[in-house]
Write a protein that holds these residues in place. Sequence first.
Motif, PDB file in Angstrom:
ATOM      1  N   ASN A   1       1.364  -0.973  -0.101  1.00 53.23           N
ATOM      2  CA  ASN A   1      -0.269  -0.067   0.150  1.00 53.23           C
ATOM      3  C   ASN A   1       0.770   1.478   0.007  1.00 53.23           C
ATOM      4  O   ASN A   1       0.797   2.286  -0.254  1.00 53.23           O
ATOM      5  CB  ASN A   1      -0.437   0.270   1.134  1.00 53.23           C
TER       6      ASN A   1
ATOM      7  N   ARG B   1       1.995   1.764  -3.279  1.00 50.70           N
ATOM      8  CA  ARG B   1       0.959   2.404  -4.090  1.00 50.70           C
ATOM      9  C   ARG B   1       0.736   4.150  -4.389  1.00 50.70           C
ATOM     10  O   ARG B   1       0.116   4.707  -4.841  1.00 50.70           O
ATOM     11  CB  ARG B   1       0.112   1.410  -4.246  1.00 50.70           C
ATOM     12  N   VAL B   2       0.596   4.158  -2.762  1.00 53.41           N
ATOM     13  CA  VAL B   2      -0.007   5.447  -2.128  1.00 53.41           C
ATOM     14  C   VAL B   2       1.365   6.900  -2.830  1.00 53.41           C
ATOM     15  O   VAL B   2       1.412   7.749  -3.018  1.00 53.41           O
ATOM     16  CB  VAL B   2       0.718   6.237  -0.709  1.00 53.41           C
ATOM     17  N   ASN B   3       2.580   6.324  -2.204  1.00 54.91           N
ATOM     18  CA  ASN B   3       3.850   6.466  -3.112  1.00 54.91           C
ATOM     19  C   ASN B   3       3.949   6.911  -4.577  1.00 54.91           C
ATOM     20  O   ASN B   3       4.428   8.103  -5.104  1.00 54.91           O
ATOM     21  CB  ASN B   3       5.350   6.383  -2.746  1.00 54.91           C
TER      22      ASN B   3
ATOM     23  N   TRP C   1       1.255   7.267  -6.554  1.00 49.60           N
ATOM     24  CA  TRP C   1       0.021   8.181  -6.916  1.00 49.60           C
ATOM     25  C   TRP C   1       0.368   9.297  -6.927  1.00 49.60           C
ATOM     26  O   TRP C   1       0.065  10.770  -6.917  1.00 49.60           O
ATOM     27  CB  TRP C   1      -1.580   7.740  -6.766  1.00 49.60           C
ATOM     28  N   SER C   2       1.188   9.714  -5.627  1.00 45.79           N
ATOM     29  CA  SER C   2       0.895  11.092  -4.938  1.00 45.79           C
ATOM     30  C   SER C   2       2.411  11.654  -6.229  1.00 45.79           C
ATOM     31  O   SER C   2       2.483  13.322  -6.284  1.00 45.79           O
ATOM     32  CB  SER C   2       2.465  10.672  -3.546  1.00 45.79           C
ATOM     33  N   ALA C   3       3.064  11.068  -6.761  1.00 47.04           N
ATOM     34  CA  ALA C   3       3.952  11.421  -7.526  1.00 47.04           C
ATOM     35  C   ALA C   3       2.818  11.775  -9.024  1.00 47.04           C
ATOM     36  O   ALA C   3       3.810  13.369  -9.453  1.00 47.04           O
ATOM     37  CB  ALA C   3       5.492  10.503  -7.978  1.00 47.04           C
TER      38      ALA C   3
ATOM     39  N   ASN D   1       0.422  13.070  -8.282  1.00 45.42           N
ATOM     40  CA  ASN D   1      -0.247  13.925  -9.199  1.00 45.42           C
ATOM     41  C   ASN D   1       0.895  15.016  -8.244  1.00 45.42           C
ATOM     42  O   ASN D   1       0.002  16.573  -8.995  1.00 45.42           O
ATOM     43  CB  ASN D   1      -1.657  13.897  -7.227  1.00 45.42           C
ATOM     44  N   LEU D   2       1.600  15.247  -8.139  1.00 40.53           N
ATOM     45  CA  LEU D   2       2.348  16.176  -7.646  1.00 40.53           C
ATOM     46  C   LEU D   2       2.782  16.249  -8.905  1.00 40.53           C
ATOM     47  O   LEU D   2       2.799  18.039  -9.486  1.00 40.53           O
ATOM     48  CB  LEU D   2       3.883  15.587  -7.100  1.00 40.53           C
TER      49      LEU D   2
END
Length: 182
Positions: A134, A137-139, A141-143, A145-146
């Motif tokens: 998880n 995946r969070v890292n 999608w954060s990249a 979005n950034l």
Amino acid sequence: MEAEYQVIGGAGLDVDFSLESPSGVLLINEYRKSDGVHTIEPTEAGDYKLCFDNSFSTISEKLVFFELLFDSPQDEEDAESWAEAVEPEDMLDVKIEDIKESIETMKSRLERSIQMQTLLRAFEARDRNLQESNLGRVNFWSAVNLGVLVVVAFLQVYMLKSLFEDKRKLGINHFPIKVLPA
């Protein structure tokens, strides 16, 4: 015989499980389970077949923790040799049988606590694998979005700058000037 298993890693966290007797009789057959505990009373002598099947998931591999526990009566020889070592030569007023029973109870409880700790470590390993997945995946999608945020910011700056640009050419206008005679 007690068979415990738990899928601690891989996509879906599920696996097929089966257990066969030495004569080929299917004792347990489960499909797509993440864990299970089964107690079997072995009625036949021989090798039992334990199978974990992941053929339904052709892409991902699974990490499975399993444990087989065999509860059997203790050998008579071990009990007699232990009793000889413990019994004093002259009988005292102490109840040796009660002490033996207490020690055996303590031993079985300690073995069970070791088994439970092993099982809890397996649960922790599964949860850690899931948490690390998880986090990845969070890292990701954060990249993403950034990146989108930076592109939108530059686009807004460009659009605002283009609104205030004066597109007219700067220069001297040439108008004919007539000079009147005096």
